[in-house]
Each structure stands twice: as structure tokens, then as C-alpha cells.
Design an enzyme around this catalytic site. Structure first.
Site, mmCIF file in Angstrom:
data_model
loop_
_atom_site.group_PDB
_atom_site.id
_atom_site.type_symbol
_atom_site.label_atom_id
_atom_site.label_comp_id
_atom_site.label_asym_id
_atom_site.label_seq_id
_atom_site.Cartn_x
_atom_site.Cartn_y
_atom_site.Cartn_z
ATOM 1 N N LYS A 24 0.669 -1.087 -0.089
ATOM 2 C CA LYS A 24 -0.201 0.058 -0.006
ATOM 3 C C LYS A 24 1.060 1.134 0.102
ATOM 4 C CE LYS A 24 -3.885 2.058 2.564
ATOM 5 N NZ LYS A 24 -4.719 1.774 3.829
ATOM 6 N N SER A 38 -10.081 2.191 2.620
ATOM 7 C CA SER A 38 -9.185 2.957 1.960
ATOM 8 C C SER A 38 -8.220 2.075 1.062
ATOM 9 C CB SER A 38 -8.263 3.847 2.641
ATOM 10 O OG SER A 38 -7.418 3.331 3.751
ATOM 11 N N SER A 45 -10.490 0.125 7.070
ATOM 12 C CA SER A 45 -9.836 0.282 5.550
ATOM 13 C C SER A 45 -9.224 -1.418 5.151
ATOM 14 C CB SER A 45 -8.863 1.190 5.628
ATOM 15 O OG SER A 45 -9.548 2.391 5.255
HETATM 16 N N1 GLN Z 1 -13.503 4.942 5.959
HETATM 17 C C1 GLN Z 1 -12.880 5.243 7.033
HETATM 18 C C2 GLN Z 1 -12.360 6.729 6.993
HETATM 19 O O1 GLN Z 1 -12.720 7.306 6.120
HETATM 20 C C3 GLN Z 1 -11.778 4.221 7.671
HETATM 21 C C4 GLN Z 1 -10.500 4.655 6.694
HETATM 22 C C5 GLN Z 1 -9.708 3.768 7.334
HETATM 23 O O2 GLN Z 1 -9.510 2.637 7.790
HETATM 24 N N2 GLN Z 1 -8.090 4.111 6.997
HETATM 25 O O3 GLN Z 1 -11.883 7.039 8.033
#
Ligand code: GLN
Length: 492
Positions: free
Chosen positions: A78, A155, A179
Site C-alpha cells: 500500500k 481505503s 480500511s
Molecule cells: N473509511 C474510514 C475513513 O474514511 C476508515 C478509513 C481507514 O480505515 N483508513 O476514515
């Protein structure tokens, strides 16, 4: 000859040890698949030369007979992980051109174990989002398709898309509010967020430091166990990293869950939840029961406050963490005009470098931390967080071993579908996952069925702190019972 793209990490490890295939062959084959998969926009920085060098070194180690499990395994990383000399942008314009001088602890451990980096993977900007649409590279695409192109989730959308499309054997992900688990559920893959403190955060671009954890995204539970073990361990460079022994997670996969107590939390029955998600959850419960587990109804009474608390705490920490991107030390700096001073430099750089969602979070975070509102928002959210953790503590103290919930409130949605929606619509994606981050617990998403359009649906299992081995074993039993084998039809 076996189709190399269909291998798992475990299968590739065994095949390499037997001499049936080399890491160089595997790596070449994956690099070729990546070249043909530009339409998925999963890989955003390609590192074929590094990959081939690492693969050759891995082959020498395998030949010498001292190779760890992850040796020679081609992975995607990532973009949130700092990789030495390789673009590491957190999918943000503000980190354009940034090539770290150092390697994150997670990638160091994976490379020390002999793993191969194929390239860097797409994601939401600074890991903020649930659809991969906040990325400066443009969104990654889900290999599963109905009519329209679908989000792979976020994400860690690039990670999920790459694993689901067989572009790598596994990928690193990070999970601050869901995410890893939400994109895994959207793509029919498996992803585990370990206990907070299990995996070092050093060299992982920070979003919300008290919530962020890295974990593996893989094709199945066994692969998650193998890859997680290589990622875990105490790191003196991360003050929140726990000095706790890392067990052999793969050895925990017996599939025997007789007598295990599985909690079903009533608060996770959400209003308006699609019928098929309810059904999936019921089916999963029945599978665990048939495998010998005891099913128990439980209550986690503060669940409904989790999302609001998360969307105070996460932006608060983000606003502080992102203050370092000022045009001086990293990446992008705006062009200045005569008369501009340092304030204009900060303002212009940050206005140009950060996307809309990141700017929203920085503003919300700064607001909830401001002197007049600190108690009303930030401190209150921290209290709510403690209550949420207490809910879990009580349930585990009463003898529950793991908790079963849906992973997401829906299957993957169409790219662009949320474009004009209230941001809260997007935040609702995390309704089942943020509680786990707030409480610092391990959670895993396992593909367990298909929706009416043939898209994957995932279930989430939440474990006791530091008991990832047990959690993986329950997930393994669920995986075996669910027998999920569907793959997306190749269109890219
Ligand atoms: N979708 C969540 C956010 O936008 C979680 C993102 C994540 O776990 N990095 O904060």
C-alpha cells in the site's frame, strides 16, 4: 504447468520449496499480469527491477534451505508504507515526489523474510475514504463487475483489487476504521486488522495514530495467518508497539471450534439493512453452530455512538498528524508570488496539495480540538470510546471467544454513486468496523456469500485482544463452512 496466478501464499511457498517453481518465475508472471491490468489502476508505482532482484535473492535462500515462509512471495505494498527510494505518496498530491530515505518496519520485516515487492498500491488519500475515490491517482477499480464499474472499497482499495485480480499473492493494508476489512468484503478477499500494538506503525504515514494498524490482505485465511506473522513483532521505534511474543498463527488453524462461544450483538441489526446481509449473518451463525460453537446473544450497548465518536477522534488526530505537510519538509510546495510570505506558502501549498476529503477532515479535526470545543467534542468522544471498549471487555469477561457481525452494510457500490451524497452516507460504510478500532481489538473479514447480483459479501469476526491465532482459527472454520470459491470474470 500450474497456473501461477491461481496460487496462494501457502501453495507458492510449498511449490518453491519443492523446486516446482522459482520466485523469479512467479515474479515475472505477476509483473506480466500487472502490466495487463492497467484498467484496474491498482498498482500506482511499479518496481519491477527491485522485484526481480529480490526474487533472485529469495531463490538463493530457498535453495540453501533456510527460507522463511514469506520468502520469494510477490506482494503489493500500500502506498501508505514508506519504502526506501520508492515513491510513497499516501495517494496525496502533497507528497508528490517524496521518496523516503528509510524503510517502514513492516516492509523491512517482509523483505528480511525474503518477500518481493511488485510495486505500490492505490488507496484513498491519507487512507481517508471508503471507495478509493479520494486518491490523487484516480480510483482503483474492483475486478468484480455487474454493469457499471464498482469500487473496490477503501481505503486499501488497490490492495483488495490487486489480490482479488490475482496481480499479487498478498498485499499490505492499513485499517483505521475499516480500511482492510471493508475492501476485503467488497472484493471476496480476506483481511485482518490485528490488535492495536501488534504491528509497528513506524514508517507508515500516520492518519489517526491511536487507531491505525497495518495488516495483511490475502486470498484466504491461511495466507493471512502466514503473512500476519511476518508483519508482527515488537518495535522499539514505535512507542505503542507491544512487547508480546508472536505465535505461529498458521499452527493455530486446526478448524476445531467445538465449545467456542460466539457472540451475536443485537445492536448490529441496523435499520434498513438489506435482507441479504441479514441472511448472510444468519447463515454464518448457523455455520459456526454446526461446527460445534455455542452461539450466544450479546449486547454492546454503546455501538450507536461509535461512528460519531470515530468521526471526531480520527479527524482530530489527522489534523495534528497532517500539520507536518507544510511545503517545507516533504513533497509539494506551491509556486509563490512576489510579496508572499511563509503564511501564504503554507496556505497555498496545503490548499493545492490536499484533496477535498482531507481538507474536510483537517477542518473538522481542528475545530473539535479548538479551545472552546475541546470538552464538548474531543473529550466527550474519548469518553464514549472508553465505554465502547468496556462493552467489549464485559462481553469477553463473560466467556465469549469471538463476535460475529456483517463486515459491511452492503456489497460494493458503483464508482461515482456517492459523488453528490452527504459525506455521512460514505461514513456509514464503516458502521460495523469502527468499533473494533476504537476498542483496539483484532477483526477479520472473510468472504461468506454472494448477493443477488453475484457480488461478494463478507462477514466480520472480532476477537479478544492479542488472540489473533484463535480469531484466525474461527475464521478458518467459517471459511471452510462457507466454501466461498467464486472469482471475478476477467474483463480487464
Ligand atoms: N473509511 C474510514 C475513513 O474514511 C476508515 C478509513 C481507514 O480505515 N483508513 O476514515
Amino acid at each position: 504447468m500450474t497456473d501461477l496466478s491461481k496460487l496462494t501464499i501457502a501453495g507458492a511457498r510449498d511449490a518453491m520449496r519443492k523446486g516446482d517453481v522459482s520466485s523469479a518465475e512467479l515474479t515475472e508472471s505477476y509483473l506480466k499480469s500487472i502490466e495487463g491490468a492497467g484498467a484496474l489502476n491498482a498498482f500506482v508505482h511499479h518496481t519491477p527491477d527491485i522485484a526481480m532482484d529480490q526474487a533472485k535473492a529469495a531463490d538463493a535462500r530457498i535453495k540453501a534451505g533456510d527460507a522463511p515462509d514469506m520468502c520469494g512471495i510477490p506482494l503489493g505494498i500500500k502506498d501508505l508504507f514508506c519504502t526506501k527510494g520508492v515513491a510513497s505518496q499516501a495517494a496525496s498530491g502533497i507528497l508528490e515526489g517524496f521518496k523516503p530515505e528509510y524503510e517502514s518496519t513492516v516492509t523491512t520485516q517482509l523483505f528480511d523474510a525474503g518477500s518481493v515487492m511488485l510495486g505500490k498500491l492505490n488507496m484513498d488519500e491519507f487512507a481517508m475514504g471508503s471507495s478509493n475515490e479520494t486518491s490523487v491517482y484516480g480510483n482503483a477499480v474492483n475486478p468484480w463487475k455487474v454493469d457499471a464499474e464498482l469500487t473496490p472499497g477503501g481505503s486499501s482499495g488497490g490492495s483488495a483489487s490487486a489480490v482479488a485480480a490475482d496481480l499479487c499473492l498478498g498485499a499490505t493494508g492499513t485499517d483505521t476504521g475499516g480500511s482492510i476489512r471493508q475492501p476485503a468484503a467488497f472484493t471476496g478477499t480476506t483481511g485482518i486488522k490485528p490488535t492495536y500494538g501488534r504491528v509497528s506503525r513506524w514508517g507508515v504515514v500516520a492518519f489517526a495514530s491511536s487507531l491505525d494498524q497495518a495488516g495483511p490482505m490475502t486470498k484466504d485465511v491461511r495466507d493471512s495467518a502466514i503473512m500476519l506473522e511476518a508483519m508482527c513483532g515488537h518495535d522499539p521505534k514505535d512507542s505503542t508497539s507491544a512487547d508480546i511474543a508472536v505465535p505461529n498463527f498458521e499452527a493455530a488453524l486446526t478448524g476445531d471450534i467445538k465449545g467456542k462461544v460466539i457472540g451475536i450483538p443485537k445492536e448490529y441489526h441496523m435499520d434498513g439493512m438489506p435482507e441479504e446481509i441479514e441472511k448472510l449473518w444468519k447463515d454464518g451463525t448457523a455455520m459456526l453452530k454446526d461446527a460445534g460453537a455455542e452461539i450466544r446473544d450479546i449486547s454492546l450497548p454503546h455501538t450507536k455512538y461509535a461512528l460519531p465518536a470515530y468521526y471526531v477522534i480520527a479527524p482530530a488526530e489527522a489534523s495534528s498528524n497532517l500539520a507536518r505537510y507544510d511545503g517545507v519538509r516533504f513533497g509539494h510546495r506551491a509556486k509563490l508570488e512576489a510579496g508572499d510570505g511563509i503564511t501564504e506558502m503554507y496556505e497555498k501549498t496545503r490548499a493545492e496539495g490536499f484533496g477535498a476529503e482531507v481538507q474536510r477532515r483537517v477542518m473538522v479535526g481542528t475545530y473539535v480540538l479548538s479551545a472552546g470545543f475541546y470538552d464538548a467534542y474531543y473529550n466527550r468522544a474519548r469518553k464514549v470510546r472508553a465505554l465502547i471498549k468496556q462493552d467489549f471487555d464485559k462481553v469477553y469477561a463473560s466467556g465469549v471467544d469471538a463476535i460475529l457481525t456483517p463486515a459491511t452494510p452492503s456489497s460494493a457500490f458503483a464508482l461515482g454513486a456517492m459523488k453528490d451524497a452527504d459525506p455521512i452516507q460514505m461514513y456509514l460504510n464503516d458502521v460495523f468496523t469502527v468499533t473494533v478500532n476504537l476498542a483496539g481489538l483484532p477483526g477479520i473479514a472473510v468472504p461468506a456469500g454472494l448477493d443477488k447480483n453475484g457480488l461478494p459479501l463478507g462477514l466480520q469476526l472480532i476477537g479478544r485482544p492479542w488472540e489473533e491465532g484463535d480469531l484466525l482459527n474461527v475464521a478458518y472454520a467459517l471459511e471452510q463452512a462457507a466454501g466461498f470459491v467464486a472469482k471475478p470474470a476477467k474483463w480487464w
